[in-house]
Write a protein that holds these residues in place. Structure first.
Motif, PDB file in Angstrom:
ATOM      1  N   LEU A 164       0.827  -1.213   0.000  1.00 26.34           N
ATOM      2  CA  LEU A 164       0.000   0.000   0.000  1.00 26.34           C
ATOM      3  C   LEU A 164       0.864   1.268   0.000  1.00 26.34           C
ATOM      4  N   LEU A 165       1.886   1.282   0.859  1.00 23.17           N
ATOM      5  CA  LEU A 165       2.729   2.481   0.932  1.00 23.17           C
ATOM      6  C   LEU A 165       3.534   2.674  -0.346  1.00 23.17           C
ATOM      7  N   THR A 166       3.956   1.599  -0.988  1.00 22.43           N
ATOM      8  CA  THR A 166       4.696   1.726  -2.246  1.00 22.43           C
ATOM      9  C   THR A 166       3.815   2.304  -3.339  1.00 22.43           C
ATOM     10  N   VAL A 167       2.588   1.781  -3.448  1.00 23.31           N
ATOM     11  CA  VAL A 167       1.662   2.308  -4.466  1.00 23.31           C
ATOM     12  C   VAL A 167       1.345   3.773  -4.187  1.00 23.31           C
ATOM     13  N   TYR A 168       1.116   4.118  -2.926  1.00 28.08           N
ATOM     14  CA  TYR A 168       0.800   5.507  -2.587  1.00 28.08           C
ATOM     15  C   TYR A 168       1.990   6.427  -2.869  1.00 28.08           C
ATOM     16  N   ALA A 169       3.198   5.994  -2.503  1.00 25.37           N
ATOM     17  CA  ALA A 169       4.389   6.818  -2.760  1.00 25.37           C
ATOM     18  C   ALA A 169       4.597   7.018  -4.251  1.00 25.37           C
ATOM     19  N   TRP A 170       4.345   5.971  -5.032  1.00 25.15           N
ATOM     20  CA  TRP A 170       4.464   6.106  -6.488  1.00 25.15           C
ATOM     21  C   TRP A 170       3.503   7.167  -7.003  1.00 25.15           C
ATOM     22  N   GLY A 171       2.262   7.140  -6.520  1.00 21.72           N
ATOM     23  CA  GLY A 171       1.297   8.156  -6.942  1.00 21.72           C
ATOM     24  C   GLY A 171       1.712   9.563  -6.542  1.00 21.72           C
ATOM     25  N   ILE A 172       2.281   9.697  -5.328  1.00 19.07           N
ATOM     26  CA  ILE A 172       2.750  11.016  -4.881  1.00 19.07           C
ATOM     27  C   ILE A 172       3.873  11.519  -5.771  1.00 19.07           C
ATOM     28  N   VAL A 173       4.773  10.619  -6.176  1.00 19.76           N
ATOM     29  CA  VAL A 173       5.883  11.023  -7.057  1.00 19.76           C
ATOM     30  C   VAL A 173       5.343  11.476  -8.410  1.00 19.76           C
ATOM     31  N   VAL A 174       4.369  10.750  -8.942  1.00 19.98           N
ATOM     32  CA  VAL A 174       3.785  11.151 -10.224  1.00 19.98           C
ATOM     33  C   VAL A 174       3.126  12.519 -10.112  1.00 19.98           C
ATOM     34  N   ARG A 175       2.402  12.739  -9.025  1.00 18.69           N
ATOM     35  CA  ARG A 175       1.752  14.042  -8.840  1.00 18.69           C
ATOM     36  C   ARG A 175       2.784  15.163  -8.695  1.00 18.69           C
ATOM     37  N   ALA A 176       3.851  14.904  -7.926  1.00 13.60           N
ATOM     38  CA  ALA A 176       4.893  15.915  -7.753  1.00 13.60           C
ATOM     39  C   ALA A 176       5.554  16.242  -9.084  1.00 13.60           C
ATOM     40  N   ARG A 177       5.763  15.227  -9.917  1.00 16.61           N
ATOM     41  CA  ARG A 177       6.365  15.485 -11.232  1.00 16.61           C
ATOM     42  C   ARG A 177       5.447  16.354 -12.082  1.00 16.61           C
ATOM     43  N   ARG A 178       4.149  16.061 -12.045  1.00 19.20           N
ATOM     44  CA  ARG A 178       3.213  16.884 -12.814  1.00 19.20           C
ATOM     45  C   ARG A 178       3.170  18.322 -12.287  1.00 19.20           C
ATOM     46  N   GLN A 179       3.231  18.465 -10.971  1.00 18.41           N
ATOM     47  CA  GLN A 179       3.265  19.816 -10.407  1.00 18.41           C
ATOM     48  C   GLN A 179       4.511  20.569 -10.851  1.00 18.41           C
ATOM     49  N   LEU A 180       5.653  19.869 -10.884  1.00 16.12           N
ATOM     50  CA  LEU A 180       6.890  20.512 -11.320  1.00 16.12           C
ATOM     51  C   LEU A 180       6.789  20.940 -12.781  1.00 16.12           C
ATOM     52  N   ILE A 181       6.268  20.060 -13.631  1.00 20.39           N
ATOM     53  CA  ILE A 181       6.120  20.411 -15.049  1.00 20.39           C
ATOM     54  C   ILE A 181       5.174  21.588 -15.205  1.00 20.39           C
ATOM     55  N   TRP A 182       4.077  21.571 -14.468  1.00 18.30           N
ATOM     56  CA  TRP A 182       3.125  22.691 -14.545  1.00 18.30           C
ATOM     57  C   TRP A 182       3.785  23.998 -14.098  1.00 18.30           C
ATOM     58  N   SER A 183       4.558  23.911 -13.009  1.00 21.11           N
ATOM     59  CA  SER A 183       5.225  25.116 -12.517  1.00 21.11           C
ATOM     60  C   SER A 183       6.233  25.643 -13.532  1.00 21.11           C
ATOM     61  N   LEU A 184       6.992  24.739 -14.160  1.00 22.45           N
ATOM     62  CA  LEU A 184       7.973  25.175 -15.154  1.00 22.45           C
ATOM     63  C   LEU A 184       7.288  25.804 -16.353  1.00 22.45           C
ATOM     64  N   ARG A 185       6.159  25.235 -16.769  1.00 18.14           N
ATOM     65  CA  ARG A 185       5.430  25.823 -17.886  1.00 18.14           C
ATOM     66  C   ARG A 185       4.888  27.198 -17.517  1.00 18.14           C
ATOM     67  N   GLN A 186       4.390  27.328 -16.285  1.00 15.05           N
ATOM     68  CA  GLN A 186       3.912  28.634 -15.845  1.00 15.05           C
ATOM     69  C   GLN A 186       5.040  29.660 -15.831  1.00 15.05           C
ATOM     70  N   ARG A 187       6.213  29.224 -15.359  1.00 18.23           N
ATOM     71  CA  ARG A 187       7.354  30.148 -15.337  1.00 18.23           C
ATOM     72  C   ARG A 187       7.760  30.545 -16.748  1.00 18.23           C
ATOM     73  N   ALA A 188       7.761  29.554 -17.647  1.00 20.26           N
ATOM     74  CA  ALA A 188       8.122  29.866 -19.035  1.00 20.26           C
ATOM     75  C   ALA A 188       7.123  30.827 -19.651  1.00 20.26           C
ATOM     76  N   ALA A 189       5.820  30.588 -19.384  1.00 19.95           N
ATOM     77  CA  ALA A 189       4.801  31.493 -19.920  1.00 19.95           C
ATOM     78  C   ALA A 189       4.951  32.885 -19.318  1.00 19.95           C
ATOM     79  N   SER A 190       5.208  32.970 -18.007  1.00 23.59           N
ATOM     80  CA  SER A 190       5.388  34.275 -17.369  1.00 23.59           C
ATOM     81  C   SER A 190       6.630  34.986 -17.904  1.00 23.59           C
ATOM     82  N   ALA A 191       7.716  34.216 -18.096  1.00 20.74           N
ATOM     83  CA  ALA A 191       8.939  34.828 -18.628  1.00 20.74           C
ATOM     84  C   ALA A 191       8.717  35.338 -20.046  1.00 20.74           C
ATOM     85  N   ALA A 192       7.961  34.578 -20.846  1.00 20.61           N
ATOM     86  CA  ALA A 192       7.682  35.031 -22.211  1.00 20.61           C
ATOM     87  C   ALA A 192       6.842  36.299 -22.206  1.00 20.61           C
TER      88      ALA A 192
END
Length: 424
Positions: A164-192
């Motif tokens: 259970l903890l492995t599956v949950y941690a995997w999901g948290i990592v996937v969500r964190a990666r998506r948040q990072l990508i979203w943040s980078l895209r927002q920064r790129a859009a703001s910089a542009a």
């Protein structure tokens, strides 16, 4: 890729910069229909197959159960695998239902793990955290209902907890990666957007500095013709020639600015091979005498005192623009008054430019202005690391004074010594 065509885990989204992070992370909302992209279909098929594989692996564990319970296990396992297709629309509700079912029925465990993973990916920690705690709380009753042959309950409980903890941690990592990508895209859009804004301000400042000067010259010569209709033909011809020359230069400057706005790297227009519109040579401190001479030919009484000639090009261009705008303001608000331009400075200290003229008579007509010239000059001076002072003096004069830092020029000998030291 066009922002409006971007897809996330829940399908196409509206304008990127206005989309909430939860939507970009695949949060379609409870009960809202989900439109799947091709990637979404591939992911959902893969998740469905994983749930089915885990269910099939559990079949040997239930073969010895009574027929009624075995039929219940099989039906529950099949329905649980099918319910995985609803994980995007009702992730929390599905996870709760499968949590209860998998506590008592072995074959629903695979779909329960998929549901927990979905909640970890698609919901924030305030939702997924309590959910994983509920799943962990169902382990003791599960161990009582489903004891494993040949394995101690404590050992089996540790295995289930780790799963259970492995599956949950995997999901948290996937969500964190998506948040990072979203943040980078927002920064790129703001910089542009910030780069576009700064470029627009630069173009607007250049247009104001150049066109205001040209148009004020036009107004000055036209006013002379209006108030002196009986002027000699030679003077009229000279004024008309000056008007034509100023209008031609203004059109050239305007055409170049419009070319930059219309063909930003597209390769059209009059640009060079790489699509860039060539900029005209920028003025420097050496062009100040030509500016003053142009004003004198327009009828202004201008005196130049220049005791600095070898300033860097960027510094000289800033001083040139400041003096140009100050002379334009003097023509607008103090027509006919003498103007004194003083430029002094030494390397390693500062470069000072001062434009001084008596205050104009209030009854004389003035050329209208946008009241943005001095604001633009102050911004230009601040960007150069200096300061701008302006205003009337007790002597009845109006003064514009700019002080810009002038870095000390390095000689060839110290640079050579430093390079030799770095090599050694």
């Amino acid at each position: 890729m066009n922002v409006s065509d971007a897809r996330v885990d829940d399908g196409p989204v509206p304008e990127y910069r206005w989309v909430l992070p939860s939507v970009l992370l695949g949060d379609g909302g409870e009960g809202r229909p989900v439109r799947r992209s091709t990637r979404d279909w591939i992911v959902d098929v893969a998740v469905f197959l994983v749930a089915c594989a885990i269910t099939l692996l559990g079949l040997p564990e239930v073969q010895d159960e009574p027929a009624a319970l075995l039929l219940t296990e099989q039906v529950a396992g099949a329905l649980s695998c099918v319910s995985v297709w609803l994980r995007r629309r009702w992730p929390v509700a599905l996870a709760l239902v499968l949590m209860v079912v998998s506590t008592f029925l072995e074959l629903a465990g695979g779909a329960g793990l998929v549901a927990l993973f979905t909640v970890a990916v698609h919901r924030p920690f305030k939702v997924s955290g309590p959910m994983v705690l509920l799943y962990l709380a169902t382990i003791p009753p599960y161990l009582l209902v489903r004891p494993q042959d040949g394995m101690e309950p404590l050992a089996w409980g540790i295995v289930v907890t780790a799963m259970l903890l492995t599956v949950y941690a995997w999901g948290i990592v996937v969500r964190a990666r998506r948040q990072l990508i979203w943040s980078l895209r927002q920064r790129a859009a703001s910089a542009a957007e910030e780069a576009k804004r700064l470029e627009r301000e630069r173009i607007a400042r250049e247009m104001h500095d150049v066109l205001a000067h040209r148009i004020s010259m036009l107004s000055l010569h036209a006013g002379a013709l209006e108030f002196r209709p009986d002027a000699p033909a030679a003077d009229v011809a000279r004024a008309a020639g000056a008007i034509r020359a100023s209008a031609h230069l203004a059109l050239q400057d305007l055409r170049q600015v419009i070319g930059v706005l219309r063909h930003p790297g597209s390769g059209d227009g009059d640009g060079d091979g790489d699509g860039q519109v060539p900029e005209r040579p920028q003025p420097t401190l050496a062009d100040l005498p030509s500016l003053v001479e142009e004003c004198r030919q327009a009828g202004m009484d201008v005196r130049l005192e220049q005791r600095a000639d070898d300033a860097p090009d960027g510094l000289g261009r800033n001083v040139y623009r400041i003096v140009q705008e100050a002379l334009t303001n003097a023509r607008k608000h103090a027509a006919g008054q003498p103007v004194t331009v003083t430029v002094t400075g030494v390397p390693g200290a500062e470069l000072s430019a001062e434009v001084r003229n008596p205050l104009g008579a209030r009854h004389l007509p003035r050329i209208p202005g946008a009241r943005a010239g001095l604001i633009g000059l102050a911004e230009r001076a601040e960007l150069a690391g200096g300061r701008l002072e302006h205003g009337p003096t007790p002597e009845g004069e109006f003064v514009v004074r700019a002080r810009l830092p002038w870095p000390e020029k390095e000689t060839a000998e110290p640079m050579a010594e430093r390079a030799a030291g770095e090599r050694s």
